[in-house]
Scaffold this active site. Structure first.
Site, PDB file in Angstrom:
ATOM      1  N   PHE A   1       0.816  -1.212   0.000  1.00  0.00           N
ATOM      2  CA  PHE A   1       0.000   0.000   0.000  1.00  0.00           C
ATOM      3  C   PHE A   1       0.857   1.273   0.000  1.00  0.00           C
ATOM      4  O   PHE A   1       0.942   1.955  -1.010  1.00  0.00           O
ATOM      5  CB  PHE A   1      -0.974  -0.023   1.186  1.00  0.00           C
ATOM      6  CG  PHE A   1      -2.051  -1.050   1.021  1.00  0.00           C
ATOM      7  CD1 PHE A   1      -3.250  -0.726   0.414  1.00  0.00           C
ATOM      8  CD2 PHE A   1      -1.845  -2.361   1.412  1.00  0.00           C
ATOM      9  CE1 PHE A   1      -4.237  -1.677   0.219  1.00  0.00           C
ATOM     10  CE2 PHE A   1      -2.833  -3.323   1.228  1.00  0.00           C
ATOM     11  CZ  PHE A   1      -4.021  -2.987   0.634  1.00  0.00           C
ATOM     12  N   GLU A   2       1.513   1.577   1.089  1.00  0.00           N
ATOM     13  CA  GLU A   2       2.261   2.835   1.144  1.00  0.00           C
ATOM     14  C   GLU A   2       3.553   2.618   1.910  1.00  0.00           C
ATOM     15  O   GLU A   2       3.587   2.623   3.131  1.00  0.00           O
ATOM     16  CB  GLU A   2       1.416   3.926   1.817  1.00  0.00           C
ATOM     17  CG  GLU A   2       2.061   5.301   1.772  1.00  0.00           C
ATOM     18  CD  GLU A   2       1.190   6.367   2.409  1.00  0.00           C
ATOM     19  OE1 GLU A   2       0.851   7.339   1.721  1.00  0.00           O
ATOM     20  OE2 GLU A   2       0.856   6.225   3.604  1.00  0.00           O
ATOM     21  N   GLN A   3       4.614   2.424   1.156  1.00  0.00           N
ATOM     22  CA  GLN A   3       5.932   2.319   1.777  1.00  0.00           C
ATOM     23  C   GLN A   3       6.880   3.296   1.094  1.00  0.00           C
ATOM     24  O   GLN A   3       6.761   3.574  -0.103  1.00  0.00           O
ATOM     25  CB  GLN A   3       6.483   0.900   1.711  1.00  0.00           C
ATOM     26  CG  GLN A   3       6.728   0.357   0.311  1.00  0.00           C
ATOM     27  CD  GLN A   3       7.715  -0.793   0.317  1.00  0.00           C
ATOM     28  OE1 GLN A   3       8.820  -0.673   0.841  1.00  0.00           O
ATOM     29  NE2 GLN A   3       7.324  -1.921  -0.256  1.00  0.00           N
TER      30      GLN A   3
END
Length: 539
Positions: A366-368
Site C-alpha cells: 500500500f504505502e511504503q
C-alpha cells in the site's frame, strides 16, 4: 554493420513494444508495481537507447496501492496513427488463483514526452492489449481472453473487437480469432498488415523457460489464422544452454531502408539454479521476409547474443559510475512503489538530499517509502549516507537490494527497545507464502546515537556483502555474512511458476511502524558497475 551484444535494454525491461516514427524508434516496456507506469526508451539507431518518458505519472492515470507484487502495469503497446501516440496497457489488480482482474486502458499524447491524457477504460476480459491501426482508418483492439473456469489453462485465446476513437469505446462484434498452439498460454498479441496479409504475433509457453514467439496470418482480419510453418519464430525452449533464455513476447519494426527487426523479452540466468537476477530484459534480432511471405528470424529460431545493427553501442555509458544527488529532484533512473502521492513518502531538497518519510513496512502493498533504481549489471556497488534518529525497533531506514516483499536484503539503521541505535540486517529470502524474515546478525551492531552512517553493499555475481562506516571514518567495515544475491530474482519472487515478473533493484527505504512518520535523510546514492569474471553474459 557493427555487431551489438544483447540485451539492448539490460535489467528489468520486459514485454517490449517497439515503434518507429520517421527516424525515431521507441520501445515501451512493463513496469508492474513500480511507479510511474510504463518505461519508454528512444533511439535513432536501435543500438543506443535513452529513457525519455514514464507516461503514467499522476493519480488520475494510475493508482496501484494494494496491487500485489508483479501486478500493476502489464505489457503496454505503443503505436502511432500518423497524428498522435497511443498507449494501451493493463493495470492488473489480482493475478493469483483462478480469477484475474485486468482492466485495460488507453492514453494518447501529441508527443512522446506528453502531455499524456487521462485514461479511457476499454475492457477487463484479459490482459496484454494492443491497438492496431488499419490502413482504412479503423482501429482494432486485441487482447488475450481469460476464462476462470478453464482449468488448468485459463488462457482461452486472442479476441478482436473494433475500437471507436470518437465514442471512446469498443463497438461491434467480438471474436476469438486465435486459440494458440499446443504450447498454450497464448498472450501478448500484436497485429500487422503486409502484402494483403494480416499477421498476428503472440507469446506462448508462459514467461519462463518455455517462452516463445508464435506467428500466424490470415487474409481477413477476422481469420481464420494459419500458423507459421515453424510455429515458433523465436524460442530458447529447446536450447537450455543458449546465452539468451526465456525468449518470447516480441514485436516487429521496419527500418527506413527496409530491414526488419524483432524485439523480444529475454533473460540471462546465472548460478546452477538458473536464476534471472536482472529480471526479464529486452533483446533484438534481425529478421527477414521469405519468398513465402512469412517472417523468419536470422539464424533463428534460437536468439543470438550478437546482432548486426545500424550503429555500434557506446559502452562507456554502460560502465560509468553514477552518483546521484537530488537538488533537481529525483533522477529519472529511480522509481518507487505503487503510490501516486509522492509527498507522503519522499521529498528532495535544494541542497541535494533525499528525505524519506517513514510509512509502512518494507514489502507493504500500500504505502511504503522505498526509492530505488534497477540493477542493470550482474556485479555492482551501491552506497549512501543516512541521517536517522530512530526511537525504537519499529523505526528503521537504510539500504536495500530489493525484488518484492518475499525476497530482499535490507541493512537498516534502527534502535533497540532501550533506544540505543544499532544496525540490523533483514533478509526475506524466497519467503513465499508467509513472508517471514531472517536476521543474519541477530543481536544487531550497536552504533552511537548521534552522527550520520555510511551504508554500502557489493554484489559480485551471487555474493552480496553489506558494509558500514560511522561519521568521520574513511574505511568501510563488513557487517553480516555473505548473502546469496541470486535470491533477488524472478525465480525466487514468491510466486508459483511464471508468477514473478520484475527484477532486482538497489535503493533506500524508511519505515515507521509507530505511525509517527519519522524521517530519514540521504546525502546521495551511488551505483557503480563492476566487471567481474563470474559474469558470463555481461555486456
Amino acid at each position: 554493420m557493427p555487431q551489438v551484444r544483447n540485451p539492448i535494454l539490460p535489467g528489468f525491461n520486459p514485454d517490449p513494444s517497439i515503434l518507429r516514427v520517421g527516424e525515431d524508434y521507441y520501445i515501451a516496456t512493463s513496469t508492474f508495481e513500480w511507479y510511474p507506469g510504463v518505461q519508454i526508451h528512444h533511439s535513432r539507431d536501435l543500438a543506443n537507447w535513452e529513457l525519455v518518458a514514464r507516461p503514467l505519472n499522476r493519480k488520475s492515470q494510475l493508482d496501484m496501492r494494494g496491487n500485489p507484487d508483479s501486478c500493476g502495469i502489464w505489457a503496454p503497446c505503443l503505436s502511432h496513427d500518423g497524428e498522435k501516440f497511443w498507449l494501451v496497457y493493463t493495470d492488473v489488480k489480482r493475478k493469483d488463483g483462478s480469477f484475474k482482474d485486468t482492466p485495460n486502458y488507453i492514453v494518447t499524447a501529441p508527443a512522446i514526452e506528453g502531455p499524456w491524457s487521462d485514461p479511457i477504460y476499454v475492457n477487463s476480459s484479459g490482459f496484454d492489449p494492443s491497438l492496431f491501426h488499419d490502413d482504412d482508418g479503423r482501429k482494432w483492439f486485441v487482447n488475450m481472453l481469460w476464462d476462470h473456469r478453464r482449468r488448468p489453462q485459463l488462457f482461452e485465446g486472442i479476441v478482436l473487437q473494433e475500437f471507436d476513437p470518437k465514442a471512446g469505446k469498443l463497438v461491434g462484434p467480438r471474436k476469438n480469432i486465435f486459440l494458440g498452439t499446443e504450447l498454450a498460454l497464448v498472450e501478448g498479441p500484436h497485429l500487422y498488415k503486409r502484402n494483403g496479409w494480416y499477421y498476428l504475433l503472440t507469446a506462448e509457453g508462459g514467461t519462463g523457460y518455455e517462452h516463445a514467439c508464435t506467428l500466424a496470418r490470415s487474409r481477413d482480419i477476422w481469420g481464420p489464422y494459419e500458423t507459421h510453418p515453424q510455429q515458433y519464430i523465436l524460442t530458447s525452449k529447446d536450447h537450455p544452454h543458449a546465452a539468451l533464455q526465456r525468449a518470447g513476447h516480441g514485436d516487429i519494426v521496419d527500418t527506413p531502408d527496409g530491414r526488419t527487426y524483432l524485439v523480444h523479452l529475454t533473460g540471462r540466468p546465472t548460478t546452477q539454479f538458473r536464476r534471472c537476477v536482472l529480471g526479464r530484459e529486452t533483446a533484438i534480432q534481425e529478421a527477414y521476409w521469405g519468398d513465402d511471405d512469412w517472417l523468419y528470424v536470422k539464424n533463428g529460431p534460437v536468439p543470438s547474443l550478437w546482432v548486426d545493427l545500424p550503429a555500434a553501442r557506446d559502452e562507456t555509458k554502460y560502465w560509468e559510475e553514477k552518483r546521484y544527488t537530488f537538488e533537481a529532484g529525483l533522477h529519472k533512473d529511480f522509481q518507487w512503489l505503487r503510490t501516486p502521492e509522492t509527498d507522503r513518502i519522499f521529498r528532495t531538497t535544494e541542497d541535494g538530499k533525499l528525505t524519506l518519510i517513514g510509512r509502512e513496512s518494507i514489502g507493504s502493498w500500500f504505502e511504503q517509502a522505498l526509492v530505488a533504481r534497477r540493477q542493470t549489471h550482474f556485479s555492482c556497488d551501491a552506497e549512501t549516507v543516512i541521517d536517522f534518529s530512530p526511537a525504537d525497533h519499529r523505526q528503521f531506514a537504510g539500504l536495500t537490494a530489493y525484488y518484492c516483499r518475499y525476497n530482499f536484503f535490507y541493512l537498516a539503521v534502527t534502535a533497540h527497545a532501550d533506544g540505543q541505535r544499532e544496525l540490523f540486517i533483514m533478509a526475506s529470502e524466497a519467503s513465499w507464502p508467509l513472508g517471514e524474515l531472517r536476521y543474519p546478525v541477530p543481536e544487531g551492531v550497536r552504533i552511537p546515537n548521534e552522527g550520520k552512517v555510511r551504508l554500502a553493499l557489493t554484489i559480485r555475481g551471487r555474493e552480496l556483502q553489506f558494509y558500514y562506516a560511522l561519521e568521520g571514518e574513511e574505511e568501510l567495515k563488513k557487517v553480516g555474512p555473505v548473502l546469496d544475491a541470486s535470491i533477488v530474482s524472478d525465480e525466487c519472487g514468491g510466486h508459483q511458476k511464471h508468477g514473478s515478473f520484475t527484477g532486482a533493484f538497489v535503493g533506500v527505504a524508511a519505515s515507521d511502524l509507530n505511525g509517527t512518520a519519522a524521517e530519514a535523510t540521504f546525502d546521495y546514492f551511488s551505483y557503480r558497475p563492476v566487471q567481474h569474471h563470474t559474469d558470463r553474459y555481461e555486456i
